[in-house]
Design a protein around this motif. Structure first.
Motif, mmCIF file in Angstrom:
data_model
loop_
_atom_site.group_PDB
_atom_site.id
_atom_site.type_symbol
_atom_site.label_atom_id
_atom_site.label_comp_id
_atom_site.label_asym_id
_atom_site.label_seq_id
_atom_site.Cartn_x
_atom_site.Cartn_y
_atom_site.Cartn_z
ATOM 1 N N ILE A 248 0.859 -1.188 0.000
ATOM 2 C CA ILE A 248 0.000 0.000 0.000
ATOM 3 C C ILE A 248 0.894 1.236 0.000
ATOM 4 C CG2 ILE A 248 -1.793 1.267 1.241
ATOM 5 C CD1 ILE A 248 -2.686 -1.380 2.445
ATOM 6 N N ARG A 249 0.657 2.106 -0.954
ATOM 7 C CA ARG A 249 1.492 3.291 -1.117
ATOM 8 C C ARG A 249 0.636 4.547 -1.020
ATOM 9 N NH1 ARG A 249 2.675 5.676 -5.932
ATOM 10 N NH2 ARG A 249 1.889 3.837 -7.031
ATOM 11 N N PRO A 250 1.017 5.521 -0.145
ATOM 12 C CA PRO A 250 0.261 6.778 -0.063
ATOM 13 C C PRO A 250 0.314 7.534 -1.385
ATOM 14 C CG PRO A 250 1.731 6.527 1.822
ATOM 15 C CD PRO A 250 2.118 5.471 0.827
ATOM 16 N N GLU A 251 -0.842 7.948 -1.869
ATOM 17 C CA GLU A 251 -0.917 8.682 -3.140
ATOM 18 C C GLU A 251 -2.272 9.364 -3.240
ATOM 19 O OE1 GLU A 251 0.118 7.976 -7.854
ATOM 20 O OE2 GLU A 251 -0.774 6.321 -6.718
ATOM 21 N N ILE A 252 -2.271 10.683 -3.307
ATOM 22 C CA ILE A 252 -3.522 11.435 -3.399
ATOM 23 C C ILE A 252 -3.758 11.838 -4.847
ATOM 24 C CG2 ILE A 252 -4.790 13.467 -2.609
ATOM 25 C CD1 ILE A 252 -3.054 13.487 -0.124
ATOM 26 N N LYS A 253 -4.856 11.375 -5.404
ATOM 27 C CA LYS A 253 -5.217 11.714 -6.775
ATOM 28 C C LYS A 253 -6.668 11.318 -7.026
ATOM 29 C CE LYS A 253 -3.688 7.379 -8.941
ATOM 30 N NZ LYS A 253 -2.807 6.786 -9.974
ATOM 31 N N GLU A 254 -7.161 11.575 -8.235
ATOM 32 C CA GLU A 254 -8.526 11.159 -8.577
ATOM 33 C C GLU A 254 -8.618 9.634 -8.509
ATOM 34 O OE1 GLU A 254 -9.860 12.677 -12.282
ATOM 35 O OE2 GLU A 254 -9.650 14.779 -11.704
ATOM 36 N N LYS A 255 -9.772 9.139 -8.094
ATOM 37 C CA LYS A 255 -9.921 7.704 -7.899
ATOM 38 C C LYS A 255 -9.680 6.938 -9.200
ATOM 39 C CE LYS A 255 -14.947 7.271 -8.601
ATOM 40 N NZ LYS A 255 -16.203 6.829 -7.981
ATOM 41 N N SER A 256 -9.138 5.747 -9.048
ATOM 42 C CA SER A 256 -8.837 4.909 -10.206
ATOM 43 C C SER A 256 -9.085 3.449 -9.854
ATOM 44 C CB SER A 256 -7.383 5.104 -10.650
ATOM 45 O OG SER A 256 -6.489 4.716 -9.626
ATOM 46 N N VAL A 257 -9.205 2.640 -10.880
ATOM 47 C CA VAL A 257 -9.425 1.205 -10.703
ATOM 48 C C VAL A 257 -8.384 0.452 -11.528
ATOM 49 C CG1 VAL A 257 -11.018 -0.728 -11.015
ATOM 50 C CG2 VAL A 257 -11.905 1.519 -10.338
ATOM 51 N N THR A 258 -7.672 -0.453 -10.875
ATOM 52 C CA THR A 258 -6.721 -1.323 -11.581
ATOM 53 C C THR A 258 -7.442 -2.606 -11.962
ATOM 54 O OG1 THR A 258 -4.810 -0.430 -10.395
ATOM 55 C CG2 THR A 258 -4.558 -2.600 -11.398
ATOM 56 N N VAL A 259 -7.293 -3.008 -13.217
ATOM 57 C CA VAL A 259 -7.964 -4.215 -13.722
ATOM 58 C C VAL A 259 -6.911 -5.243 -14.124
ATOM 59 C CG1 VAL A 259 -9.514 -5.163 -15.471
ATOM 60 C CG2 VAL A 259 -9.930 -2.868 -14.542
ATOM 61 N N GLU A 260 -6.996 -6.430 -13.548
ATOM 62 C CA GLU A 260 -6.055 -7.507 -13.842
ATOM 63 C C GLU A 260 -6.829 -8.752 -14.286
ATOM 64 O OE1 GLU A 260 -2.955 -7.070 -13.910
ATOM 65 O OE2 GLU A 260 -2.423 -5.455 -12.524
ATOM 66 N N SER A 261 -6.464 -9.315 -15.433
ATOM 67 C CA SER A 261 -7.116 -10.534 -15.923
ATOM 68 C C SER A 261 -6.489 -11.770 -15.264
ATOM 69 C CB SER A 261 -6.971 -10.644 -17.443
ATOM 70 O OG SER A 261 -7.583 -9.547 -18.087
ATOM 71 N N PHE A 262 -7.305 -12.807 -15.079
ATOM 72 C CA PHE A 262 -6.778 -14.056 -14.514
ATOM 73 C C PHE A 262 -7.429 -15.241 -15.225
ATOM 74 C CE2 PHE A 262 -10.420 -12.861 -11.888
ATOM 75 C CZ PHE A 262 -11.152 -14.030 -11.843
ATOM 76 N N PHE A 263 -6.909 -16.422 -14.973
ATOM 77 C CA PHE A 263 -7.403 -17.651 -15.593
ATOM 78 C C PHE A 263 -8.153 -18.493 -14.566
ATOM 79 C CE2 PHE A 263 -3.445 -16.372 -17.663
ATOM 80 C CZ PHE A 263 -3.838 -16.293 -18.985
ATOM 81 N N THR A 264 -9.202 -19.157 -15.006
ATOM 82 C CA THR A 264 -9.954 -20.072 -14.154
ATOM 83 C C THR A 264 -9.662 -21.496 -14.616
ATOM 84 O OG1 THR A 264 -11.734 -18.453 -13.869
ATOM 85 C CG2 THR A 264 -12.237 -20.735 -13.329
ATOM 86 N N LYS A 265 -9.206 -22.318 -13.667
ATOM 87 C CA LYS A 265 -8.789 -23.679 -14.009
ATOM 88 C C LYS A 265 -9.354 -24.696 -13.013
ATOM 89 C CE LYS A 265 -4.448 -22.422 -16.226
ATOM 90 N NZ LYS A 265 -3.032 -22.798 -16.370
ATOM 91 N N LYS A 266 -9.104 -25.966 -13.358
ATOM 92 C CA LYS A 266 -9.497 -27.061 -12.483
ATOM 93 C C LYS A 266 -8.237 -27.756 -11.996
ATOM 94 C CE LYS A 266 -12.661 -31.005 -12.271
ATOM 95 N NZ LYS A 266 -13.641 -31.834 -13.027
ATOM 96 N N CYS A 267 -8.084 -27.848 -10.687
ATOM 97 C CA CYS A 267 -6.876 -28.414 -10.098
ATOM 98 C C CYS A 267 -6.758 -29.897 -10.451
ATOM 99 C CB CYS A 267 -6.893 -28.230 -8.584
ATOM 100 S SG CYS A 267 -5.466 -28.926 -7.739
ATOM 101 N N GLN A 268 -5.570 -30.288 -10.926
ATOM 102 C CA GLN A 268 -5.371 -31.678 -11.347
ATOM 103 C C GLN A 268 -5.284 -32.642 -10.157
ATOM 104 O OE1 GLN A 268 -1.656 -31.704 -13.482
ATOM 105 N NE2 GLN A 268 -0.417 -31.776 -11.604
ATOM 106 N N ASP A 269 -5.081 -32.107 -8.953
ATOM 107 C CA ASP A 269 -5.009 -32.975 -7.772
ATOM 108 C C ASP A 269 -6.360 -33.121 -7.070
ATOM 109 O OD1 ASP A 269 -2.369 -33.304 -8.283
ATOM 110 O OD2 ASP A 269 -1.656 -32.551 -6.351
ATOM 111 N N CYS A 270 -6.971 -31.983 -6.710
ATOM 112 C CA CYS A 270 -8.203 -32.046 -5.918
ATOM 113 C C CYS A 270 -9.471 -31.903 -6.758
ATOM 114 C CB CYS A 270 -8.179 -30.984 -4.832
ATOM 115 S SG CYS A 270 -8.216 -29.277 -5.462
ATOM 116 N N GLY A 271 -9.329 -31.397 -7.981
ATOM 117 C CA GLY A 271 -10.478 -31.263 -8.860
ATOM 118 C C GLY A 271 -11.291 -30.003 -8.647
ATOM 119 N N HIS A 272 -10.894 -29.155 -7.701
ATOM 120 C CA HIS A 272 -11.625 -27.920 -7.444
ATOM 121 C C HIS A 272 -11.234 -26.843 -8.451
ATOM 122 C CE1 HIS A 272 -12.171 -29.321 -3.045
ATOM 123 N NE2 HIS A 272 -13.302 -29.467 -3.704
#
Length: 298
Positions: A248-272
């Motif tokens: 967490i870094r102090p920074e005063i400015k207009e509000k912003s949103v960071t968007v990060e893409s991720f992958f959805t997978k099925k675990c090969q061990d537990c199946g979840h």
């Protein structure tokens, strides 16, 4: 019922269940203790302990708490219309003055005694921030003599003091508003902190999502959103993260949103089904860290 009423009139500082110390055994938050000049606050395992013999109900800890989790009244703060009356009994923080500014406070009132160095520093820092926000600064005004009130002004003053007296006699829970000292409540179009996530370390275990009371993190349609304007630097996310992937870094400015893409997978061990920033990852964060010699629970 009368006994409950009398107990509720007591204005001692109380800790609510929102306190990160009570919600997270790994919490390192000590903001309230740092703000207390009387050393009346200590920590016992997952609880915050307030020494009633030392506490003078000044309210410094109440105002300092980033999540506004403490109930009580700052007894040392006095106002005259839109002026905060200077007192050497305490020193306001920039956060406190910024909140007062949003509530309508425009000036700090002094008599023959000028602001001390601590007050001057807090005021200068607050005005520096207000300048960045494009708002008018807080000014210092002098009131060296008593004003004579007209009959109409006298009755108006008595009416106002009567309302203040009634408010002070009401239970503390009635006097407090939810998130009263939460800075994000007053500056919703700004952010005061930037939340940085290291995707090389993060396993998307989502522990930080659960413990963040400000709801800074949001998962939606294979996208992680970090809403920086909601962050108050309570450190709940950094304390709970097992990978130390959040900063967490102090920074005063207009509000912003960071968007990060991720992958959805099925675990090969537990199946979840699990989420990951890494495309080639085949196991969920639990199975990756599980000792292969242990008996699998799945």
């Amino acid at each position: 019922m009368i006994l409950n009423w009398l107990e509720s009139l007591h204005a001692d500082v109380k800790i609510t269940e929102k306190c990160s110390r009570q919600r997270n055994y790994r919490s390192t938050c000590i903001v309230c203790a740092q703000a207390c000049k009387l050393e009346a606050i200590s920590f016992n395992e997952r609880t915050v302990v307030i020494d009633s013999q030392r506490c003078n109900s000044c309210g410094d800890c109440i105002i300092a708490c980033p999540l506004s989790t403490m109930k009580g009244l700052p007894g040392t703060r006095k106002f005259d219309h839109t002026s905060l009356i200077f007192s050497e009994a305490y020193t306001p923080t920039e956060k406190e003055l910024l909140i007062y500014k949003k509530r309508g406070m425009n000036t700090i009132q002094i008599t023959d005694i000028p602001l001390n160095e601590q007050w001057g520093f807090a005021l200068n820092e607050t005005n520096r921030i207000l300048k960045l926000l494009g708002e008018k600064p807080i000014e210092v005004v002098r009131n060296s003599k008593e004003e004579k009130l007209s009959r109409r002004a006298l009755f108006s003053s008595l009416q106002k003091e009567g309302k203040q007296l009634a408010r002070s006699l009401a239970p503390v829970s009635w006097q407090m508003e939810e998130d009263e000292w939460n800075l994000t409540r007053y500056y919703q179009e700004l952010q005061f902190y930037s939340v940085e996530m290291d995707k090389n370390k993060c396993t998307l275990c989502q522990a930080c999502f659960s413990f963040c009371q400000q709801k800074v993190f949001r998962l939606e349609d294979s996208v992680l959103q970090i809403q920086h304007e909601k962050c108050v630097n309570c450190t709940a996310c950094t304390d709970i993260c097992p990978e130390e992937a959040i900063r967490i870094r102090p920074e005063i400015k207009e509000k912003s949103v960071t968007v990060e893409s991720f992958f959805t997978k099925k675990c090969q061990d537990c199946g979840h089904v699990y989420a990951s920033f890494k495309k080639g990852k085949e196991k969920c964060h639990i199975c990756v860290n599980r000792d292969p010699e242990w008996l699998s629970p799945y």
